[in-house]
Design an enzyme around this catalytic site. Sequence first.
Site, short mmCIF file in Angstrom:
data_model
loop_
_atom_site.label_atom_id
_atom_site.label_comp_id
_atom_site.label_asym_id
_atom_site.label_seq_id
_atom_site.Cartn_x
_atom_site.Cartn_y
_atom_site.Cartn_z
N SER A 83 0.83 -1.20 0.00
CA SER A 83 0.00 0.00 0.00
C SER A 83 0.86 1.25 0.00
O SER A 83 2.07 1.20 0.21
CB SER A 83 -0.92 0.01 1.21
OG SER A 83 -0.18 0.39 2.34
N LYS A 84 0.19 2.36 -0.22
CA LYS A 84 0.90 3.63 -0.27
C LYS A 84 1.58 3.95 1.06
O LYS A 84 2.53 4.68 1.12
CB LYS A 84 -0.07 4.75 -0.65
CG LYS A 84 -0.63 4.53 -2.05
CD LYS A 84 -1.27 5.78 -2.62
CE LYS A 84 -1.63 5.54 -4.08
NZ LYS A 84 -2.06 6.71 -4.78
N ARG A 85 1.03 3.40 2.13
CA ARG A 85 1.57 3.72 3.46
C ARG A 85 2.77 2.85 3.83
O ARG A 85 3.54 3.21 4.72
CB ARG A 85 0.49 3.54 4.53
CG ARG A 85 -0.73 4.41 4.31
CD ARG A 85 -1.12 5.16 5.59
NE ARG A 85 -1.86 6.35 5.25
CZ ARG A 85 -1.35 7.57 5.30
NH1 ARG A 85 -0.12 7.77 5.70
NH2 ARG A 85 -2.09 8.61 4.97
#
Length: 534
Positions: free
Chosen positions: A275-277
């Site tokens: 994910s982007k995180r």
Amino acid sequence: MEKRTRVRFAPSPTGPLHMGGVRTALYNYLFARQRGGDFILRIEDTDSHRFVPGAEAYIIEALKWCGITPDEGVDENGKVVETASEKHPHAPYRQSQRKGLYRQYAEQLVANGYAYYAFDTPEELEKARAEAEKDGKTFIYGLPTRMGLRNSLTLSAEETARLIEETTGWTIRFKMPADTVVKMDDMIRGHIEVNTDTLDDKVLWKRSDELPTYHLANIVDDHLMEITEVIRGEEWLPSLPLHYMLYKAFGWEDTMPRFAHLSLLLKPVGNGKLSKRDGDKLGFPVFPLKWTNPEGEVSRGYREDGYFPEAFVNMLAMLGWNPGNDRELFSMDELVEAFSMDKVQKAGAKFNPEKAKWYNREYLRMKDDADLTELFKPVLEAHGISVTGGPQSPLSSDFEKGEFSWSYVKKVVKLVKERATFVQDMWTPAESLFKAPVEYVEKDWAKFWTAENAEMAGKAVDFLLAFNGPFEKEPVETALVGFIKDNEWPMGKVMNCLRLVLTGSASGLGIADILSFIGKDELKKRFASARAKA
Ligand code: GLU
């Protein structure tokens, strides 16, 4: 005659491009290049709620950094093309600017019985949803419910006409046919069948902002732009039956593109989606370039972390594709040559940050020393070193002034590149070739600067200062080793003491290497400084 290959990358400017998005763009690009076709960039920005300022420019810059150049959609100045020309016949390439185009298509579907007007207010829909939930069901707007809702299928023609005219909250929805098996083919996943009974009536067009939804705009534009293959992320696979039905409803089946849905990139550990995180959490970049979001939060990027775009692209290409053998290093041109859709894997590809570093190391080693010298220059400058002259400059060094010739730097680069993953890493091993130590690692000092070692090292320094052979690595090494052996001194102790004097610590480059760079004067000075400290 075979149709000219035309593929597109169609990001929504809702944030920075994730590395998975870059991979989608890359595979499209490789596919187009290999077939001598066109690679188009189209900005899908019809969802104004999710629009993020700066995202579009970011996407274009990221693609440019990677060398993934669109043939159509972006001009020489890196701007999305807004006016049609021979090179960009389908402009504008931003869907928000094609706004006026879509309504007629949605209405065409209504006229032909494939879609209908829906007038339900958000409150009405909320109520229907809540009621369904009370019975333990999930509400879908579709076959089981549409005849109980407020739309042109249930209202009279007059009432429908009135509402279209007088209200602005309505939408046009696709009328998903009952119990129909949609037979689809995916270039990666093969044949897929889905029964329409599981599908809802998606909104195609909204009167409120007079904008199409993703589904309508995507199909209409792929058709108008004569797209031959749609290569996109797996998250769009659930939309494929609707897209098939739309092609059919428009009567565009003959020119319908082929589809390829790319598997997800997975986290380094476990099976979750990358994910982007994750990047910030797990300590590696997930974005090609650094990104600062509108709240001011910064996410690191491959470019700013010091990755070469070639290494990043090569690594990405291999995340989900393989050439059918164990070769791992490919330039962009070689990827264009070798890429094939039948070797794109169905399963998710696990991202390995160590492998990303490995790629960078390999590319750093393959880089020309002269190019690396140019890249190393700003790193040196940041450490207060100035680099004089260019490739033709003679070797020269001035430790007092911190001035070194370009050729000197190139020689350093050749020596230290094997020890680095990133250009900026070359500083640590190279430091002693540019600066005398200002301090000494305490535990190394305690261990290696003993009275006895210092005495031997001092004699070795005198010997070196008197040495009249060429002051280069091999002769210096042979002479120094010979001198220590002749005296029957312990080699390790003397060498480590000398290294401490030269670098400030007991680890680093070989003594003879260092000496060949810094020369006798600097050797003398550094020994005097160490003695002064003692
Ligand atoms: N705008 C969609 C996205 O952001 C494009 C999906 C597609 O390629 O059809 O991923």
